[in-house]
Design a protein around this motif. Structure first.
Motif, PDB file in Angstrom:
ATOM      1  N   UNK A  51       0.840  -1.188   0.000  1.00  0.00           N
ATOM      2  CA  UNK A  51       0.000   0.000   0.000  1.00  0.00           C
ATOM      3  C   UNK A  51       0.877   1.241   0.000  1.00  0.00           C
ATOM      4  N   UNK A  52       0.485   2.218  -0.821  1.00  0.00           N
ATOM      5  CA  UNK A  52       1.130   3.532  -0.813  1.00  0.00           C
ATOM      6  C   UNK A  52       0.038   4.596  -0.754  1.00  0.00           C
ATOM      7  N   UNK A  53       0.124   5.475   0.236  1.00  0.00           N
ATOM      8  CA  UNK A  53      -0.834   6.577   0.389  1.00  0.00           C
ATOM      9  C   UNK A  53      -0.201   7.835  -0.177  1.00  0.00           C
ATOM     10  N   UNK A  54      -0.924   8.500  -1.076  1.00  0.00           N
ATOM     11  CA  UNK A  54      -0.401   9.704  -1.705  1.00  0.00           C
ATOM     12  C   UNK A  54      -1.451  10.813  -1.614  1.00  0.00           C
ATOM     13  N   UNK A  55      -1.097  11.886  -0.935  1.00  0.00           N
ATOM     14  CA  UNK A  55      -2.023  13.005  -0.778  1.00  0.00           C
ATOM     15  C   UNK A  55      -1.912  13.942  -1.982  1.00  0.00           C
ATOM     16  N   UNK A  56      -3.054  14.351  -2.499  1.00  0.00           N
ATOM     17  CA  UNK A  56      -3.119  15.272  -3.624  1.00  0.00           C
ATOM     18  C   UNK A  56      -4.001  16.442  -3.245  1.00  0.00           C
ATOM     19  N   UNK A  57      -3.874  17.546  -3.995  1.00  0.00           N
ATOM     20  CA  UNK A  57      -4.706  18.708  -3.761  1.00  0.00           C
ATOM     21  C   UNK A  57      -6.074  18.568  -4.418  1.00  0.00           C
ATOM     22  N   UNK A  58      -6.920  19.533  -4.141  1.00  0.00           N
ATOM     23  CA  UNK A  58      -8.270  19.474  -4.688  1.00  0.00           C
ATOM     24  C   UNK A  58      -8.270  19.693  -6.202  1.00  0.00           C
ATOM     25  N   UNK A  59      -7.343  20.508  -6.698  1.00  0.00           N
ATOM     26  CA  UNK A  59      -7.251  20.695  -8.145  1.00  0.00           C
ATOM     27  C   UNK A  59      -6.772  19.400  -8.821  1.00  0.00           C
ATOM     28  N   UNK A  60      -5.808  18.727  -8.221  1.00  0.00           N
ATOM     29  CA  UNK A  60      -5.332  17.470  -8.792  1.00  0.00           C
ATOM     30  C   UNK A  60      -6.418  16.407  -8.758  1.00  0.00           C
ATOM     31  N   UNK A  61      -7.255  16.453  -7.715  1.00  0.00           N
ATOM     32  CA  UNK A  61      -8.354  15.488  -7.648  1.00  0.00           C
ATOM     33  C   UNK A  61      -9.341  15.717  -8.789  1.00  0.00           C
ATOM     34  N   UNK A  62      -9.674  16.975  -9.059  1.00  0.00           N
ATOM     35  CA  UNK A  62     -10.592  17.276 -10.161  1.00  0.00           C
ATOM     36  C   UNK A  62      -9.990  16.886 -11.507  1.00  0.00           C
ATOM     37  N   UNK A  63      -8.672  17.055 -11.652  1.00  0.00           N
ATOM     38  CA  UNK A  63      -8.032  16.686 -12.915  1.00  0.00           C
ATOM     39  C   UNK A  63      -8.035  15.175 -13.125  1.00  0.00           C
ATOM     40  N   UNK A  64      -7.945  14.406 -12.059  1.00  0.00           N
ATOM     41  CA  UNK A  64      -7.947  12.950 -12.188  1.00  0.00           C
ATOM     42  C   UNK A  64      -9.351  12.422 -12.452  1.00  0.00           C
ATOM     43  N   UNK A  65     -10.346  13.010 -11.799  1.00  0.00           N
ATOM     44  CA  UNK A  65     -11.708  12.508 -11.954  1.00  0.00           C
ATOM     45  C   UNK A  65     -12.378  13.035 -13.219  1.00  0.00           C
ATOM     46  N   UNK A  66     -12.051  14.290 -13.614  1.00  0.00           N
ATOM     47  CA  UNK A  66     -12.650  14.872 -14.806  1.00  0.00           C
ATOM     48  C   UNK A  66     -14.073  15.359 -14.542  1.00  0.00           C
ATOM     49  N   UNK A  67     -14.686  15.919 -15.579  1.00  0.00           N
ATOM     50  CA  UNK A  67     -16.049  16.420 -15.454  1.00  0.00           C
ATOM     51  C   UNK A  67     -16.321  17.514 -16.473  1.00  0.00           C
ATOM     52  N   UNK A  68     -17.505  18.113 -16.360  1.00  0.00           N
ATOM     53  CA  UNK A  68     -17.947  19.175 -17.258  1.00  0.00           C
ATOM     54  C   UNK A  68     -18.023  20.471 -16.454  1.00  0.00           C
ATOM     55  N   UNK A  69     -17.417  21.525 -16.981  1.00  0.00           N
ATOM     56  CA  UNK A  69     -17.424  22.813 -16.300  1.00  0.00           C
ATOM     57  C   UNK A  69     -18.679  23.604 -16.584  1.00  0.00           C
ATOM     58  N   UNK A  70     -18.784  24.780 -15.978  1.00  0.00           N
ATOM     59  CA  UNK A  70     -19.956  25.644 -16.175  1.00  0.00           C
ATOM     60  C   UNK A  70     -20.028  26.195 -17.590  1.00  0.00           C
ATOM     61  N   UNK A  71     -18.916  26.153 -18.334  1.00  0.00           N
ATOM     62  CA  UNK A  71     -18.911  26.613 -19.725  1.00  0.00           C
ATOM     63  C   UNK A  71     -19.484  25.572 -20.666  1.00  0.00           C
ATOM     64  N   UNK A  72     -19.739  24.362 -20.181  1.00  0.00           N
ATOM     65  CA  UNK A  72     -20.274  23.303 -21.023  1.00  0.00           C
ATOM     66  C   UNK A  72     -19.215  22.420 -21.654  1.00  0.00           C
ATOM     67  N   UNK A  73     -17.947  22.691 -21.393  1.00  0.00           N
ATOM     68  CA  UNK A  73     -16.866  21.883 -21.959  1.00  0.00           C
ATOM     69  C   UNK A  73     -16.186  21.079 -20.854  1.00  0.00           C
ATOM     70  N   UNK A  74     -15.321  20.152 -21.256  1.00  0.00           N
ATOM     71  CA  UNK A  74     -14.598  19.360 -20.271  1.00  0.00           C
ATOM     72  C   UNK A  74     -13.635  20.237 -19.472  1.00  0.00           C
ATOM     73  N   UNK A  75     -13.338  19.809 -18.277  1.00  0.00           N
ATOM     74  CA  UNK A  75     -12.468  20.590 -17.416  1.00  0.00           C
ATOM     75  C   UNK A  75     -11.091  20.753 -18.053  1.00  0.00           C
TER      76      UNK A  75
END
Length: 390
Positions: free
Chosen positions: A195-219
């Protein structure tokens, strides 16, 4: 349609990454670099650059040395060197552009960070890799349940298994320091791997998970953005945006990265504006700046004590008044420098000529209408007198 590294399975669906045709929004084309030197040949006597770029899960990229001089192309699945065992990744860039990318990211060719490529992945390597990739989602659910049971203030956002399954990296976010010694023990007993635990920031978490922004395009952070610069509220102030956290915050909960995109243009435009705390001295009184419009190049001033009356002045005329104040030349009033604007009065014109805008303003008197109806009914019920007067 699948990418070049995916083979077609049943019903025309691609194998491999299991994205089923959504490669542009998920894994295969995330943070890609177009090889614009692919059709160009090297001069005679020049050896090809012996390093390649390999992508792993969620756009994680590393550079590796092709020490075995394998014939590699974009999309090949390779077995790479790891801290223990080997890992499986996909080649995303080869040739001279790798040298440019390494120079851009300040990675040296002779450093210890750059590991080696063992071989092209065999079918057995790919099967083991896919089996562990399929276990990541159910393992993530179990890991979250264990963290909740131990009452740890952390969020496990993603799990990434090494290609041979000898190690599992748990990515988590936390606002405070977390003591996860007991957590690692239970993870090792449950998942039977290192096991390896690696802490990431909230911006890095959003980049890994992905999603759609308020502009209608991908993050941006999950498609092309790799440099996470700090975003402050001053960027919103310079662009005259309302400081509404619901509109300025992205899916990561932090200020949107796109606030920095046009900030340099606004700062260049603001160089022509005088400072907002500058006061204009006239014979009528002191004037204070109330508002600016960067696109128009205008500023609104109001006299002290007459805050409701604003006067629109261009930046050139404001500079004229400031120069006159420095030379102690008399300035009569702001009205002499106001920007002349043609006032347009929009009136409603009915093309038919029958309707009126105020026809629904006055409510109808229902009581009078009801009385009229009753009177008509009573008159109709009265018997007619047919007797003739003698």
């Amino acid at each position: 349609m699948a990418c070049g590294s995916c083979s077609t399975g049943k019903d025309g669906q691609p194998k491999g990454c299991k994205n089923n045709g959504t490669c542009g929004s998920d894994g295969c084309n995330k943070l890609t670099v177009f090889d614009w030197l692919s059709n160009m040949e090297l001069p005679q006597g020049v050896a090809p650059f012996n390093y390649v770029e390999v992508r792993f899960k969620n756009g994680r990229k590393l550079f590796f040395e092709n020490s075995e001089h394998l014939t590699l192309s974009i999309g090949d699945v390779v077995a790479t060197e790891a801290d223990s065992g080997h890992d499986i990744g996909i080649v995303t860039l080869t040739g001279e552009l790798v040298k440019v990318q390494m120079r851009k990211k300040k990675v040296r060719t002779n450093s210890d960070e750059v590991k080696k490529i063992y071989r092209k992945a065999s079918q057995k390597d790919i099967d083991i890799w896919q089996d562990y990739r399929a276990k990541e989602d159910p393992f993530k659910v179990k890991a979250r349940q264990i963290a909740i049971r131990l009452k740890l203030k952390m969020k496990i956002s993603d799990i990434e298994f090494q290609g041979d399954g000898s190690k599992a990296t748990f990515y988590y976010t936390a606002e405070e320091r977390v003591d996860f010694r007991q957590l690692i023990k239970e993870f090792a007993q449950e998942f039977r791997t290192r096991i390896e635990m690696r802490q990431i920031g909230f911006r890095q978490e959003a980049s890994r998970l992905g999603g759609i922004g308020s502009c209608g395009r991908e993050l941006c952070c999950s498609t092309w953005l790799t440099d996470f610069r700090s975003v402050t509220t001053s960027a919103a102030r310079y662009q005259q945006l309302s400081l509404n956290p619901l509109k300025l915050a992205g899916q990561c909960g932090k200020l949107k990265c796109c606030l920095n995109y046009e900030l340099d243009s606004y700062l260049d435009a603001l160089n022509n504006f005088p400072k907002q705390d500058t006061k204009l001295f006239t014979e009528k009184g002191k004037a204070v700046c109330q508002k600016i419009d960067i696109f128009k190049g205008s500023m609104w001033f109001a006299y002290e004590g007459e805050w409701m009356n604003w006067f629109e002045l261009s930046t050139d005329r404001v500079h004229q008044i400031i120069e006159a104040n420095k030379k102690r030349e008399p300035v009569a009033s702001l009205e002499d420098y106001v920007v002349e604007t043609a006032s347009e009065i929009n009136t409603f014109k009915d093309s038919v000529g029958e309707d009126s805008l105020t026809r629904f303003d006055k409510p109808k008197n229902k009581r009078n209408n009801n009385k009229r109806r009753r009177n008509k009914r009573q008159k109709s019920k009265r018997p007619k007198n047919n007797s003739q007067k003698k």
